[in-house]
Scaffold this motif. Structure first.
Motif, PDB file in Angstrom:
ATOM      1  N   GLY A 124       0.700  -1.206  -0.012  1.00 50.90           N
ATOM      2  CA  GLY A 124       0.134  -0.139  -0.198  1.00 50.90           C
ATOM      3  C   GLY A 124       0.854   1.324   0.019  1.00 50.90           C
ATOM      4  N   VAL A 125       1.786   1.359   0.921  1.00 49.89           N
ATOM      5  CA  VAL A 125       2.745   2.340   0.766  1.00 49.89           C
ATOM      6  C   VAL A 125       3.543   2.469  -0.410  1.00 49.89           C
ATOM      7  N   HIS A 126       3.880   1.623  -1.011  1.00 54.43           N
ATOM      8  CA  HIS A 126       4.635   1.495  -2.466  1.00 54.43           C
ATOM      9  C   HIS A 126       3.495   1.965  -3.372  1.00 54.43           C
ATOM     10  N   ASN A 127       2.472   1.535  -3.492  1.00 55.71           N
ATOM     11  CA  ASN A 127       1.530   2.154  -4.483  1.00 55.71           C
ATOM     12  C   ASN A 127       1.249   3.622  -4.183  1.00 55.71           C
ATOM     13  N   ARG A 156      -4.252   5.992 -14.935  1.00 64.01           N
ATOM     14  CA  ARG A 156      -3.665   5.313 -13.834  1.00 64.01           C
ATOM     15  C   ARG A 156      -4.067   6.343 -12.610  1.00 64.01           C
ATOM     16  N   LEU A 157      -3.593   7.625 -12.784  1.00 65.97           N
ATOM     17  CA  LEU A 157      -3.890   8.475 -11.539  1.00 65.97           C
ATOM     18  C   LEU A 157      -5.362   8.520 -11.242  1.00 65.97           C
ATOM     19  N   LEU A 158      -6.225   8.485 -12.068  1.00 64.56           N
ATOM     20  CA  LEU A 158      -7.498   8.830 -11.818  1.00 64.56           C
ATOM     21  C   LEU A 158      -8.150   7.724 -11.437  1.00 64.56           C
ATOM     22  N   LEU A 168      -3.620   3.470  -2.604  1.00 67.20           N
ATOM     23  CA  LEU A 168      -3.130   2.356  -1.642  1.00 67.20           C
ATOM     24  C   LEU A 168      -3.370   1.026  -2.637  1.00 67.20           C
ATOM     25  N   PHE A 169      -4.204   0.954  -3.529  1.00 70.00           N
ATOM     26  CA  PHE A 169      -4.403  -0.228  -4.489  1.00 70.00           C
ATOM     27  C   PHE A 169      -4.081   0.075  -5.775  1.00 70.00           C
ATOM     28  N   ASP A 170      -3.429  -0.703  -6.507  1.00 73.50           N
ATOM     29  CA  ASP A 170      -3.169  -0.590  -8.013  1.00 73.50           C
ATOM     30  C   ASP A 170      -4.286  -1.214  -8.848  1.00 73.50           C
TER      31      ASP A 170
END
Length: 299
Positions: A124-127, A156-158, A168-170
């Protein structure tokens, strides 16, 4: 005494005979080798070589050689320089040793402790930081005139901000929108800016002058855009610290783990060559001139 030695030899010979007898009772499967045909094999090899030579001779235009002449695979001018442009070598070596001690004493222990945290939390932190980095990707892809990739980063940002709980989730990855990070350094390389001298950045490690400028530019862009006012006040320092720890935890590099006394030279050589190869794929329009033989790479 002689009788004792004779008894020992009788026991040894009896054991060998029993072993051989046991082997003789086992079924053995012998594999037959294919028949040897040296004449036919040589003829087939000669025919393949003749076909290859004929194919090379029929394409003189693509190689610039006349028909019937041997085509050299590489000339001395094509060989890359083995030297690296490092005018700040003394300062870079000092900074490399500083990064080594800092990494071993503080940075790496913290990163190892971070690795012991639950995987969902670390992911979550990395995402989250990867989602914040999409802002830099959008800006730099626009400057590189790679609009399709810029729209991909915007998507992707949206998606990850709305459906991924702030990144937090990809979630975008499930829609086959994988991340493709870029930065100001890649933008400068796209328009022909050379990497410049080799540079070791404090805490960050191997770099070049152009990459160092890119780090500063990307850092400034994140603070200027400032999504959700995350880069204001003390919160900005905490975020940057956690981001650095997350990046270090996802890198397996260990200083002087190779055991080579020439690790500094090896890392410098590999980093600059990797950067030049990547630049060749980014450059738009006319390719830059190759580094002449004997001139250090990066100069």
């Amino acid at each position: 005494m002689i009788g004792r030695y004779c008894s020992v030899w009788i026991i040894v010979w009896s054991a060998c005979a029993a072993g051989l007898g046991g082997c003789a009772t086992q079924s053995m499967d012998m594999r037959s080798l294919p028949p040897e045909t040296p004449a036919a094999d040589n003829a087939a090899a000669a025919e393949s070589a003749a076909e290859l030579a004929k194919a090379l001779a029929s394409e003189p235009a693509s190689t610039g050689a006349k028909k019937g002449e041997a085509v050299p695979l590489m000339t001395p001018a094509d060989a890359p320089s083995m030297a690296t442009y490092d005018p700040w070598g003394r300062l870079n070596r000092f900074m490399y040793r500083f990064n080594t001690r800092f990494d071993e004493a503080l940075f790496l222990p913290i990163a190892n402790g971070y690795r012991r945290m639950p995987l969902p939390l670390r992911s979550g932190v990395h995402n989250f930081f990867g989602n914040l980095g999409e802002v830099d990707n959008i800006i730099n892809y626009a400057l590189q005139l790679r609009l399709v990739r810029g729209l991909r980063s915007a998507g992707r940002l949206l998606i990850n901000t709305t459906f991924g709980l702030g990144g937090l989730f990809d979630v975008a990855k499930k829609f086959k929108l994988t991340g493709a990070p870029t930065g100001l350094s890649a933008t400068l390389a796209t328009w022909g800016v050379h990497p410049g001298p080799y540079l070791v950045i404090p805490l960050l490690g191997p770099s070049t002058l152009r990459d160092g400028i890119g780090v500063v530019g990307d850092f400034g862009a994140s603070h200027v855009v400032d999504i959700a006012h995350l880069y204001r006040g003390d919160l900005s320092w905490y975020l940057e610290g956690v981001n650095l720890v997350d990046q270090r935890a996802n890198v397996d590099f260990r200083y002087y783990s190779s055991g080579s006394p020439f690790e500094y030279e090896t890392i410098r050589f590999l980093y600059v060559r990797k950067r030049l190869i990547e630049d060749a794929g980014l450059y738009r329009g006319r390719q830059p001139q190759k580094t002449p033989p004997g001139v250090p790479a990066g100069e």
